[in-house]
Design an enzyme around this catalytic site. Sequence first.
Site, PDB file in Angstrom:
ATOM      1  N   CYS A  36       0.808  -1.219   0.000  1.00 48.99           N
ATOM      2  CA  CYS A  36       0.000   0.000   0.000  1.00 48.99           C
ATOM      3  C   CYS A  36       0.843   1.272   0.000  1.00 48.99           C
ATOM      4  O   CYS A  36       0.350   2.344  -0.355  1.00 48.99           O
ATOM      5  CB  CYS A  36      -0.945   0.008   1.193  1.00 48.99           C
ATOM      6  SG  CYS A  36      -2.092  -1.394   1.227  1.00 48.99           S
ATOM      7  N   HIS A  39      -3.460   7.217   3.037  1.00 50.72           N
ATOM      8  CA  HIS A  39      -3.885   5.917   2.522  1.00 50.72           C
ATOM      9  C   HIS A  39      -5.295   5.633   3.018  1.00 50.72           C
ATOM     10  O   HIS A  39      -5.605   5.778   4.199  1.00 50.72           O
ATOM     11  CB  HIS A  39      -2.915   4.835   3.004  1.00 50.72           C
ATOM     12  CG  HIS A  39      -3.347   3.442   2.671  1.00 50.72           C
ATOM     13  ND1 HIS A  39      -3.810   3.079   1.431  1.00 50.72           N
ATOM     14  CD2 HIS A  39      -3.400   2.308   3.439  1.00 50.72           C
ATOM     15  CE1 HIS A  39      -4.119   1.790   1.435  1.00 50.72           C
ATOM     16  NE2 HIS A  39      -3.883   1.319   2.638  1.00 50.72           N
ATOM     17  N   ASN A  86     -10.281   0.052   0.308  1.00 52.57           N
ATOM     18  CA  ASN A  86      -8.816   0.080   0.305  1.00 52.57           C
ATOM     19  C   ASN A  86      -8.322  -0.441  -1.041  1.00 52.57           C
ATOM     20  O   ASN A  86      -8.465  -1.627  -1.337  1.00 52.57           O
ATOM     21  CB  ASN A  86      -8.294  -0.782   1.455  1.00 52.57           C
ATOM     22  CG  ASN A  86      -6.779  -0.790   1.562  1.00 52.57           C
ATOM     23  OD1 ASN A  86      -6.073  -0.354   0.659  1.00 52.57           O
ATOM     24  ND2 ASN A  86      -6.269  -1.307   2.669  1.00 52.57           N
TER      25      ASN A  86
END
Length: 397
Positions: free
Chosen positions: A117, A257, A287
Site C-alpha cells: 500500500c 492511505h 482500500n
Amino acid sequence: MSEPRRSAHVTGWGRYAPTQVLSNADLERLVDTSDEWIVTRTGIRERRVAAAHETTASMAAVAGRRAIAVAGIDPNEIDLILVATLTPDYWMPSTAALVKEAIGNTRAAAMDVAAACSGFVYAFATAQAYVTSGLARHVLVIGAELLTRFLDYSDRGTCILFGDGAGAVVVSGSDEPGGALGIELTTEPQGAYMIWLPAGGAKSPPSSETIARGEHYIRMEGKETYRFATRTLASTALAAIERAGLHPDDIDLFIPHQANIRIIEAVAKGLGLPMERMFVNLDRYGNTSAASVPLALAEAVDTGRVKVGDRVVLVAFGAGFTSGAVAIEWTVDPARGRLAETIDPDDITVRLPVDWDSVDPMPPALAEVLARPGPVNPPLDDVVPGEPEHAHREVPA
C-alpha cells in the site's frame, strides 16, 4: 554562482475506477456481516470491482494516459514508467512493460515497484530522485491494484476491505520552486507477516496443496496492523513535513492511505488537526492499496480541494511493514484535470499473449453475487464530488 536546484513537480494526474460497484449489501449475501458493521468499523460503504476483461495493466494504462493528457505532453516524452502494485498481471513481464506499450510509448524504461500500500509513495520518491538528478525529465508514476481476485469471500475480516482501481501522476523536472519538498520512507520488517499472501512465490510455489489450503488469498492480522498504522502514519507524515521545513499547521490538505476511517481520524488527532484537513474517499472505493493515494489525490484536485500554492502531504502504510510520505507544494492549475476526460478507456488496450487462453479470473462467489439483479451502477463521473459527510462524524468504538 551555483545553479538552482532542480525540483520535481506534479504536472499531470489521472484516475480510473471500474464501473461495477460492490456494496455492503452485496457482501451481506456472501459473509456474516452487515452494512452497519462495516461502516462503523471501517467507514467503507462500497468498493469497485474490475470486469473480467480488465487487469491491473489496463487500469494503470488508462490512469497513466489521463495523467499524460493533463500534463500536456506526448506519451513518448515519458522517460521512465513506474507501476506500484502488489497484484501484477504476471510475475513477469512487469506490469509497467505492458503499460508502456498500451500508452504508446517507445522509449521509456519501465519497472514495477513492490511496497504494497506504500508502493505509490515509494515510486514517487524514486521518480523524484530520477528527476532531480537529471536522469529523467518526465516520469509516469502509477499505483494500480486488482485486489478483488485475491480475496477469500468467506473471510469477513478481509473481503469487506478491498477494491480495485488506479491512479497516476506525471512527475516533471523544473527549475521553478515548489514541487516535492520533503520525503520520508520507512520499513519495519518485524511486521512482515501481519499482512501477507502466503503462496505463489519461491518459498511456496503454487500447487494443489497451496490452493486447497487457501494460501493464495490475502491474510491480515487486523489489530496489529491497526496499531502500526495509527502510530506510523502520523510519525512518517511529520518526518516528511519537517524535512520540508514546515509544520503540520502549514499543510492545507493531507491525502492519507484510504484503509480505515478510524485510522485516518487517529492520524488527524495525532497531528492535532481537524478531519477537514484529511481527504477521504474510502467510503466509495474501499482500500485500493497502492492505488489508494493517487486515486484520492486525483479526485481531490478534480473536486476543488487543491489549488495552486497549496501544500499537500501524501502518506501511506502497507505490508512489510512499510510507510512513506511526501510533502508537495502544488504548482499546476487544477482546471487542467478536465483534459483527462479526453481519454476513453475503450481506446486503450493491453496486448495479450498469442495462443494462450487464461481461465475466467472472477472468483465464483463474487461473480455470483454480481450477477444478481441490483441497482444500476453510476458511472464514475456521476459520483457527487467532495468528502462524505460521515467522514466528519465520530465513529463508534
